[in-house]
Enzyme design. Structure first.
Site, PDB file in Angstrom:
ATOM      1  N   ASP A   1     -24.143 -20.134 -36.354  1.00 12.68           N
ATOM      2  CA  ASP A   1     -25.108 -20.860 -35.527  1.00 12.68           C
ATOM      3  C   ASP A   1     -26.405 -20.058 -35.472  1.00 12.68           C
ATOM      4  O   ASP A   1     -26.523 -19.005 -36.130  1.00 12.68           O
ATOM      5  CB  ASP A   1     -24.546 -21.101 -34.115  1.00 12.68           C
ATOM      6  CG  ASP A   1     -25.065 -22.404 -33.498  1.00 12.68           C
ATOM      7  OD1 ASP A   1     -26.295 -22.626 -33.531  1.00 12.68           O
ATOM      8  OD2 ASP A   1     -24.253 -23.202 -32.987  1.00 12.68           O
TER       9      ASP A   1
ATOM     10  N   HIS B   1     -24.779 -36.171 -35.907  1.00  9.68           N
ATOM     11  CA  HIS B   1     -25.336 -37.231 -35.053  1.00  9.68           C
ATOM     12  C   HIS B   1     -26.612 -36.799 -34.337  1.00  9.68           C
ATOM     13  O   HIS B   1     -27.314 -37.636 -33.765  1.00  9.68           O
ATOM     14  CB  HIS B   1     -24.285 -37.736 -34.062  1.00  9.68           C
ATOM     15  CG  HIS B   1     -24.076 -36.872 -32.855  1.00  9.68           C
ATOM     16  ND1 HIS B   1     -23.563 -37.361 -31.677  1.00  9.68           N
ATOM     17  CD2 HIS B   1     -24.308 -35.552 -32.628  1.00  9.68           C
ATOM     18  CE1 HIS B   1     -23.482 -36.397 -30.781  1.00  9.68           C
ATOM     19  NE2 HIS B   1     -23.929 -35.289 -31.333  1.00  9.68           N
TER      20      HIS B   1
END
Length: 346
Positions: free
Chosen positions: A209, A255
């Site tokens: 990340d 998304h």
């Protein structure tokens, strides 16, 4: 009993009362946020209490707090006895800060002043397709969180709590033991990766990340007793990801972005994944017709919160993967609202 519950599932009632409750639904959402912000569920975990006592402890107006709690008790969030004392219910237990599956951070995230202002701009979002949050803060949501650590902390906690609802469903639905090493791309604090590692003793993980996220993830991985099986790696998923793993996993990532941005993420994974590797994507699939209620709600969240973000249909994911050099080979349903999409190099 109201004709609509807090989960959004319509119950008995006339069309007029059902529509009325939908129109006024934001009132209960804001009441939940108010109770969360004053930590009422945490206070009631110690013992049942009346509004006056609660108000003295949390710094609220007793009369106003009573009206909020009375309204929430009428729909099952808190319970009120004949003496005006409130106690927790199974729903309000989930507004406690430290319980498993807590949704307090999710309530705080949705109740944030900037997010609330963004929903006030939904008409403009519908007219232009632009996210209201971008208009409020002047930048993409993730850039905003990167500049505001306290808001980012609430967001990360909300994502962890949301993950807790689906992690078990994922590990029960899919056999991760076929892999030796898996990279969790944009895996946040690693709640899902930890769940997968615990369910799959032979698997090693890589949590990947942004640097400011990874800086706070190590302690959480260690708390789970998985520091020796989980490598931490920081970077930009739009540019590259760690190479050579058997599987690349993403949950609630694609998304967040439009097709062009998703293409960059998939290209980075395509460059790193070996010929035998698997791409695993956990998302809500938009269902045809009236089915799939919650995914269609979160699709509107993407419209208002994340510039370019959207939930997608199976056909849209097939096309997205194909453009990124992958072929969708299987969709694994789960008992949660998520599916696991499995793809290979095309």
């Amino acid at each position: 009993m109201n004709s609509i519950d807090l989960g959004g599932q319509a119950s008995a009632g006339t069309p007029a009362t059902r529509l009325r409750d939908l129109i006024a639904g934001f009132v209960l959402s804001r009441a939940v946020y108010a109770a969360s912000s004053f930590e009422i569920a945490d206070l009631l975990a110690k013992s049942p209490s009346d509004a006056q006592t609660l108000a003295r402890v949390c710094g609220a107006d007793a009369g106003a707090l009573y009206r909020v709690l009375r309204a929430l008790a009428s729909v099952g969030v808190f319970a009120e006895d004949e003496n005006g004392k409130f106690s927790n219910t199974p729903m309000s237990e989930l507004l406690r800060s430290e319980v498993a599956g807590s949704l307090r951070a999710l309530s705080m995230m949705y109740g944030d002043d900037d997010v609330w202002a963004a929903w006030g701009l939904i008409r403009n979002s519908v007219r232009t397709g632009d996210a209201g949050l971008n208009q409020v803060v002047g930048m993409h949501a993730f850039d905003h969180y990167a500049r505001h650590p306290e808001k980012a902390k609430i967001f990360d906690q909300a994502m962890v709590s949301s993950s807790s609802l689906v992690n078990r469903a994922l590990t029960e639905a899919y056999d991760f033991s076929q892999f030796g090493r898996m990279v969790d791309v944009a895996g946040g604090y690693g709640s899902t990766l930890c769940a997968v590692l615990k369910a799959t003793p032979g698997l090693r993980g890589v949590l990947y990340d942004m640097p400011h996220v990874i800086a706070n993830a190590g302690a959480r991985i260690a708390e789970q007793g998985l520091a020796d099986r989980c490598e931490l790696a920081a970077g930009n998923m739009f540019e590259s990801v760690p190479s050579g793993a058997d599987a690349y996993f993403m949950k609630h990532i694609l998304h967040d972005w439009d097709d062009a941005a998703c293409g960059k993420i998939l290209a980075a994974i395509r460059a790193a994944i070996p010929a035998h590797g698997r791409l695993l994507v956990s998302e809500k699939l938009i269902q045809p017709g009236p089915a799939g209620y919650y995914g269609k709600i979160t699709d509107l969240v993407m419209l208002v919160h994340n510039q370019g973000g959207r939930e997608r249909t199976e056909a849209e994911y097939r096309e997205l993967f194909a453009r990124g050099g992958f072929k969708l080979i299987r969709i694994v349903p789960t008992v949660a609202e998520h599916s696991l999409l499995e793809a290979v190099r095309a």
